[in-house]
Motif scaffolding. Sequence first.
Motif, mmCIF file in Angstrom:
data_model
loop_
_atom_site.group_PDB
_atom_site.id
_atom_site.type_symbol
_atom_site.label_atom_id
_atom_site.label_comp_id
_atom_site.label_asym_id
_atom_site.label_seq_id
_atom_site.Cartn_x
_atom_site.Cartn_y
_atom_site.Cartn_z
ATOM 1 N N ALA A 1 -11.720 14.305 -6.732
ATOM 2 C CA ALA A 1 -10.440 14.869 -7.174
ATOM 3 C C ALA A 1 -9.473 13.783 -7.647
ATOM 4 N N ARG A 2 -9.431 12.664 -6.939
ATOM 5 C CA ARG A 2 -8.401 11.653 -7.232
ATOM 6 C C ARG A 2 -8.882 10.580 -8.207
ATOM 7 N N ALA A 3 -10.119 10.109 -8.050
ATOM 8 C CA ALA A 3 -10.619 9.038 -8.908
ATOM 9 C C ALA A 3 -11.171 9.561 -10.221
ATOM 10 N N GLY A 4 -11.553 10.831 -10.241
ATOM 11 C CA GLY A 4 -12.089 11.403 -11.471
ATOM 12 C C GLY A 4 -13.372 10.716 -11.894
ATOM 13 N N ASP A 5 -13.415 10.267 -13.152
ATOM 14 C CA ASP A 5 -14.616 9.635 -13.687
ATOM 15 C C ASP A 5 -14.587 8.115 -13.593
ATOM 16 N N ARG A 6 -13.595 7.559 -12.922
ATOM 17 C CA ARG A 6 -13.568 6.108 -12.754
ATOM 18 C C ARG A 6 -14.740 5.659 -11.876
ATOM 19 N N PRO A 7 -15.333 4.490 -12.161
ATOM 20 C CA PRO A 7 -16.388 3.991 -11.271
ATOM 21 C C PRO A 7 -15.867 3.798 -9.853
ATOM 22 N N VAL A 8 -16.691 4.161 -8.872
ATOM 23 C CA VAL A 8 -16.331 4.053 -7.463
ATOM 24 C C VAL A 8 -17.391 3.233 -6.745
ATOM 25 N N ASP B 1 -2.908 3.043 -6.894
ATOM 26 C CA ASP B 1 -3.670 3.851 -7.850
ATOM 27 C C ASP B 1 -3.126 3.560 -9.240
ATOM 28 N N THR B 2 -3.780 2.616 -9.924
ATOM 29 C CA THR B 2 -3.310 2.162 -11.240
ATOM 30 C C THR B 2 -4.278 2.538 -12.351
ATOM 31 N N GLY B 3 -5.294 3.338 -12.038
ATOM 32 C CA GLY B 3 -6.252 3.739 -13.052
ATOM 33 C C GLY B 3 -7.461 2.839 -13.160
ATOM 34 N N ARG B 4 -7.527 1.786 -12.347
ATOM 35 C CA ARG B 4 -8.678 0.900 -12.356
ATOM 36 C C ARG B 4 -9.850 1.531 -11.590
ATOM 37 N N PRO B 5 -11.056 0.937 -11.704
ATOM 38 C CA PRO B 5 -12.150 1.372 -10.828
ATOM 39 C C PRO B 5 -11.730 1.297 -9.365
ATOM 40 N N VAL B 6 -12.327 2.126 -8.535
ATOM 41 C CA VAL B 6 -11.904 2.265 -7.142
ATOM 42 C C VAL B 6 -12.898 1.597 -6.205
ATOM 43 N N MET B 7 -12.370 0.820 -5.262
ATOM 44 C CA MET B 7 -13.138 0.318 -4.135
ATOM 45 C C MET B 7 -12.628 1.032 -2.888
ATOM 46 N N LEU B 8 -13.439 1.943 -2.348
ATOM 47 C CA LEU B 8 -13.091 2.623 -1.113
ATOM 48 C C LEU B 8 -13.611 1.799 0.058
ATOM 49 N N LEU B 9 -12.722 1.500 0.999
ATOM 50 C CA LEU B 9 -13.076 0.745 2.200
ATOM 51 C C LEU B 9 -12.947 1.675 3.398
ATOM 52 N N LEU B 10 -14.093 2.061 3.961
ATOM 53 C CA LEU B 10 -14.132 2.976 5.102
ATOM 54 C C LEU B 10 -14.302 2.177 6.384
ATOM 55 N N PRO C 1 -8.288 -8.074 -7.466
ATOM 56 C CA PRO C 1 -7.250 -7.584 -8.388
ATOM 57 C C PRO C 1 -7.762 -6.649 -9.466
ATOM 58 N N ASP C 2 -9.047 -6.640 -9.734
ATOM 59 C CA ASP C 2 -9.576 -5.843 -10.845
ATOM 60 C C ASP C 2 -9.915 -4.402 -10.467
ATOM 61 N N VAL C 3 -9.734 -4.045 -9.205
ATOM 62 C CA VAL C 3 -10.011 -2.682 -8.762
ATOM 63 C C VAL C 3 -8.814 -2.173 -7.971
ATOM 64 N N ASP C 4 -8.770 -0.867 -7.777
ATOM 65 C CA ASP C 4 -7.808 -0.272 -6.856
ATOM 66 C C ASP C 4 -8.496 -0.091 -5.509
ATOM 67 N N VAL C 5 -8.049 -0.831 -4.510
ATOM 68 C CA VAL C 5 -8.628 -0.740 -3.172
ATOM 69 C C VAL C 5 -7.962 0.399 -2.412
ATOM 70 N N TRP C 6 -8.775 1.329 -1.941
ATOM 71 C CA TRP C 6 -8.284 2.432 -1.114
ATOM 72 C C TRP C 6 -8.907 2.298 0.260
ATOM 73 N N ARG C 7 -8.090 1.964 1.250
ATOM 74 C CA ARG C 7 -8.578 1.913 2.636
ATOM 75 C C ARG C 7 -8.510 3.316 3.241
ATOM 76 N N GLU D 1 0.831 -1.195 0.000
ATOM 77 C CA GLU D 1 0.000 0.000 0.000
ATOM 78 C C GLU D 1 0.871 1.253 0.000
ATOM 79 N N GLU D 2 0.376 2.269 -0.656
ATOM 80 C CA GLU D 2 0.971 3.590 -0.562
ATOM 81 C C GLU D 2 -0.042 4.537 0.055
ATOM 82 N N ARG D 3 0.434 5.603 0.648
ATOM 83 C CA ARG D 3 -0.485 6.607 1.195
ATOM 84 C C ARG D 3 -0.776 7.645 0.120
ATOM 85 N N ILE D 4 -2.038 7.785 -0.170
ATOM 86 C CA ILE D 4 -2.503 8.751 -1.164
ATOM 87 C C ILE D 4 -3.120 9.920 -0.408
ATOM 88 N N GLU D 5 -2.490 11.073 -0.462
ATOM 89 C CA GLU D 5 -2.966 12.245 0.276
ATOM 90 C C GLU D 5 -3.684 13.193 -0.683
#
Length: 238
Positions: free
Chosen positions: A82-89, A20-29, A47-53, A2-6
């Motif tokens: 701002a970060r995901a843009g138009d990618r599905p979330v 953050d590889t440009g894939r759809p985003v899964m945000l885990l809160l 593997p098919d999404v970018d998981v952001w915890r 994991e990297e920290r995305i600020e």
Amino acid sequence: MEERIEVATAFGPIWFHGRDTGRPVMLLLTGAFAAEDLLDHTQRFLPDVDVWRAHLPGNHCPAIAPVSVGVFAAAYAEALDARAGDRPVAVTGLSAGALVALALRARSLKALLLVEPPLRSEHLWPMLEFRAQGPPGWETLIEPVFGIGPDSVRPVDYTPLLDALSVPALVLVGEVPLMPQRPVPFLPSFVDEECRARLAAHSRVRLEIVPGAGHNIPAQAPQLFLGAMRRLCRAAAA
């Protein structure tokens, strides 16, 4: 790794942990006072999404003010836009994190997985244990969000958030009931019967009761939880 995305927002900095590889985003809160490494292994199963915890502000990340579900949701929505843009979330929220997910209005939000959202605090007797066992400063989060302070209880109702729900939501609740107050070997569900009925009647909600589980569904039913996250990813991608 994991990297920290600020991400800077009008409310203060928001931190995501993931890739953050440009894939759809899964945000885990995560929920209140979650461990720093909670579910940090999730990416390898999706593997098919970018998981952001992300943790609630002030827990292993900068605090923002005022402390409220609405402010937290607005901050995360701004950061996602701002970060995901138009990618599905897609967003998975755990406990208090599920309330924030329910209030979140990100531009590309496609679907929600809400795990044990404590929609009403009136009968949340397990949270009274914070008075004796909570971490230092627990009341700075629990009192404004749930109305439970060191010497007082103020009922808080988040069910009106359901009225503005605009995307499909899968809601997982534990089978072990909240009421009556009693000795229990683990935390029971935080979703009372009235809230379950309201969730079940909602046109955009699919309610699933997890057999044998209480509040901590990811630990008590990990395969079911992971399967629900995979379904959420497919829904967001579609």
